[in-house]
Design an enzyme around this catalytic site. Sequence first.
Site, PDB file in Angstrom:
ATOM      1  CB  SER A   1      -0.909   0.003   1.235  1.00 46.75           C
ATOM      2  OG  SER A   1      -1.650   1.207   1.288  1.00 46.75           O
TER       3      SER A   1
ATOM      4  CB  ILE B   1       3.631  10.115   2.045  1.00 48.53           C
ATOM      5  CG1 ILE B   1       4.854   9.358   1.495  1.00 48.53           C
ATOM      6  CG2 ILE B   1       2.800  10.714   0.910  1.00 48.53           C
ATOM      7  CD1 ILE B   1       5.786  10.143   0.630  1.00 48.53           C
ATOM      8  N   GLY B   2       2.345  11.193   4.791  1.00 48.87           N
ATOM      9  CA  GLY B   2       1.237  11.782   5.543  1.00 48.87           C
ATOM     10  C   GLY B   2      -0.144  11.443   5.007  1.00 48.87           C
TER      11      GLY B   2
ATOM     12  CB  CYS C   1       0.136   5.442  10.164  1.00 50.97           C
ATOM     13  SG  CYS C   1       0.567   6.528   8.842  1.00 50.97           S
TER      14      CYS C   1
ATOM     15  CE  LYS D   1       2.042  -2.234   5.522  1.00 49.39           C
ATOM     16  NZ  LYS D   1       2.115  -1.488   4.275  1.00 49.39           N
TER      17      LYS D   1
ATOM     18  CG  ASN E   1       3.346   0.786   7.820  1.00 50.49           C
ATOM     19  OD1 ASN E   1       4.075   1.503   7.139  1.00 50.49           O
ATOM     20  ND2 ASN E   1       2.036   0.933   7.853  1.00 50.49           N
ATOM     21  CB  THR E   2       8.053   2.329   7.041  1.00 49.33           C
ATOM     22  OG1 THR E   2       7.108   3.248   7.577  1.00 49.33           O
ATOM     23  CG2 THR E   2       7.730   2.077   5.583  1.00 49.33           C
TER      24      THR E   2
ATOM     25  N   GLY F   1       8.589  -6.171   3.219  1.00 49.93           N
ATOM     26  CA  GLY F   1       9.792  -5.468   3.656  1.00 49.93           C
ATOM     27  C   GLY F   1      11.015  -5.953   2.900  1.00 49.93           C
TER      28      GLY F   1
ATOM     29  N   GLY G   1       7.038  -2.799  -2.179  1.00 51.05           N
ATOM     30  CA  GLY G   1       6.956  -1.368  -2.393  1.00 51.05           C
ATOM     31  C   GLY G   1       8.195  -0.837  -3.078  1.00 51.05           C
TER      32      GLY G   1
HETATM   33  C1  LIG Z   1       6.264   6.319  -0.418  1.00 54.27           C
HETATM   34  C2  LIG Z   1       5.649   5.283   0.464  1.00 54.27           C
HETATM   35  C3  LIG Z   1       4.324   5.415   0.857  1.00 54.27           C
HETATM   36  C4  LIG Z   1       3.741   4.464   1.672  1.00 54.27           C
HETATM   37  N1  LIG Z   1       2.430   4.605   2.011  1.00 54.27           N
HETATM   38  C5  LIG Z   1       1.823   3.624   2.734  1.00 54.27           C
HETATM   39  C6  LIG Z   1       0.433   3.687   2.977  1.00 54.27           C
HETATM   40  O1  LIG Z   1      -0.280   4.584   2.534  1.00 54.27           O
HETATM   41  N2  LIG Z   1      -0.118   2.690   3.718  1.00 54.27           N
HETATM   42  C7  LIG Z   1       0.619   1.634   4.213  1.00 54.27           C
HETATM   43  O2  LIG Z   1       0.053   0.748   4.866  1.00 54.27           O
HETATM   44  N3  LIG Z   1       1.941   1.549   3.964  1.00 54.27           N
HETATM   45  C8  LIG Z   1       2.559   2.510   3.242  1.00 54.27           C
HETATM   46  N4  LIG Z   1       3.890   2.401   2.956  1.00 54.27           N
HETATM   47  C9  LIG Z   1       4.642   1.233   3.455  1.00 54.27           C
HETATM   48  C10 LIG Z   1       4.661   0.121   2.430  1.00 54.27           C
HETATM   49  O3  LIG Z   1       3.360  -0.367   2.168  1.00 54.27           O
HETATM   50  C11 LIG Z   1       5.550  -1.057   2.915  1.00 54.27           C
HETATM   51  O4  LIG Z   1       5.028  -1.537   4.139  1.00 54.27           O
HETATM   52  C12 LIG Z   1       6.996  -0.641   3.114  1.00 54.27           C
HETATM   53  O5  LIG Z   1       7.416   0.222   2.075  1.00 54.27           O
HETATM   54  C13 LIG Z   1       7.924  -1.859   3.184  1.00 54.27           C
HETATM   55  O6  LIG Z   1       7.924  -2.592   1.974  1.00 54.27           O
HETATM   56  P1  LIG Z   1       9.119  -2.440   0.890  1.00 54.27           P
HETATM   57  O7  LIG Z   1      10.402  -2.709   1.612  1.00 54.27           O
HETATM   58  O8  LIG Z   1       8.836  -3.448  -0.165  1.00 54.27           O
HETATM   59  O9  LIG Z   1       9.064  -1.044   0.389  1.00 54.27           O
HETATM   60  C14 LIG Z   1       4.502   3.346   2.136  1.00 54.27           C
HETATM   61  C15 LIG Z   1       5.839   3.216   1.741  1.00 54.27           C
HETATM   62  C16 LIG Z   1       6.408   4.159   0.911  1.00 54.27           C
HETATM   63  C17 LIG Z   1       7.838   3.969   0.487  1.00 54.27           C
END
Ligand SMILES: Cc1cc2nc3c(=O)[nH]c(=O)nc-3n(C[C@H](O)[C@H](O)[C@H](O)COP(=O)(O)O)c2cc1C
Length: 315
Positions: A21, A69-70, A127, A162, A189-190, A240, A262
């Site tokens: 997402s 991003i917010g 978040c 999540k 999530n992050t 991740g 992502g």
């Molecule tokens: C630019 C950006 C925006 C994101 N926005 C959301 C979001 O709106 N909702 C959410 O659950 N996670 C959001 N994430 C987190 C990602 O869904 C994911 O959990 C995270 O990037 C780890 O996966 P990756 O290592 O494959 O990037 C965002 C990540 C990035 C980089």
Amino acid sequence: MVDLSVKIGDITLQNPIQPASGAFSWEYNDVIDLNRLGALVAKTICREPRLGNPTPRMAETEAGIIQSIGLPGKGIEYFVDHIVPEYARFKPPLVVSVNSDNIEDFAALAEELSVPDVDVIEANISCPTRNQTGGNFAMHEDYTRDCITAIRAKTKKPLWVKLSPNAGDIVSIARAAEAAGADALAIANTFLSLKIRTDNFRPALGNKFGGLVSPALKPIVLRMVYQVAKQVKIPIIGIGGVTKAEDVVEYMLAGASAVGIGYAGFRNPTALVQIIDDLEAWCDERGIKKVTELIGAVKDADMETDTLAAASIGV
Ligand SMILES: Cc1cc2nc3c(=O)[nH]c(=O)nc-3n(C[C@H](O)[C@H](O)[C@H](O)COP(=O)(O)O)c2cc1C
């Protein structure tokens, strides 16, 4: 040829690869065939239109990006009327992600999003830049339980939750989400993080803190998926640091049924489809008939490390 299909509760995905997402939109269809993906996952939506956080919203580090991003968006009404139909043109199940800083509103949003073209509600309770009673409920098992119980009461759609990698003990949070009625867990999530500029001594992001996204985090999230998989019965989507087919295999061996991607899609928009092709080839070369054979198939029965002890001290 390998059967790549997996089940997440009652939902069948044609393969275990889905976007994460916020790192994806239907507009990717200009570059890849969205009908090839296991599922489509929309950016988290909130009730009211939101501009998002002050800029800059992204900064580079030596090991990936931090971003805050917010949750910008045009609000739930616009989402249901205009965004859901954009996704509904494609075959894979549609997962809509939702967040609120108020539990009652969160549950009401889930109800309002439970329209026919939506296949799954993903509760983004993690978040990272929100506080633990205000949208980042996944930091605490009681808040997780209360939030997921409220949402569960308002929707019959499959409910994915999540989780946050920033929680001290993700296993307890996972159990709380399962007990409250989650059908699957998205982990994770992050990672809450900070970058400070050395030219002007200011935090690099307008919101100060952001979430770190990096392939370097894969071993940490993999460890979380492994620990949680030993303690819950519901399926897990590992998210991740996936950049290649072997990462998908690792997550599945650890106990995930699917993965979310992502960062890799930012670097190369065709990455998701490439990873599906590579996963298929990887399985075919090894005579694996069903990708589901990989789920939880890590060979560690002879190893004695106490999974939960490791969880509680936050290794
Ligand atoms: C630019 C950006 C925006 C994101 N926005 C959301 C979001 O709106 N909702 C959410 O659950 N996670 C959001 N994430 C987190 C990602 O869904 C994911 O959990 C995270 O990037 C780890 O996966 P990756 O290592 O494959 O990037 C965002 C990540 C990035 C980089």
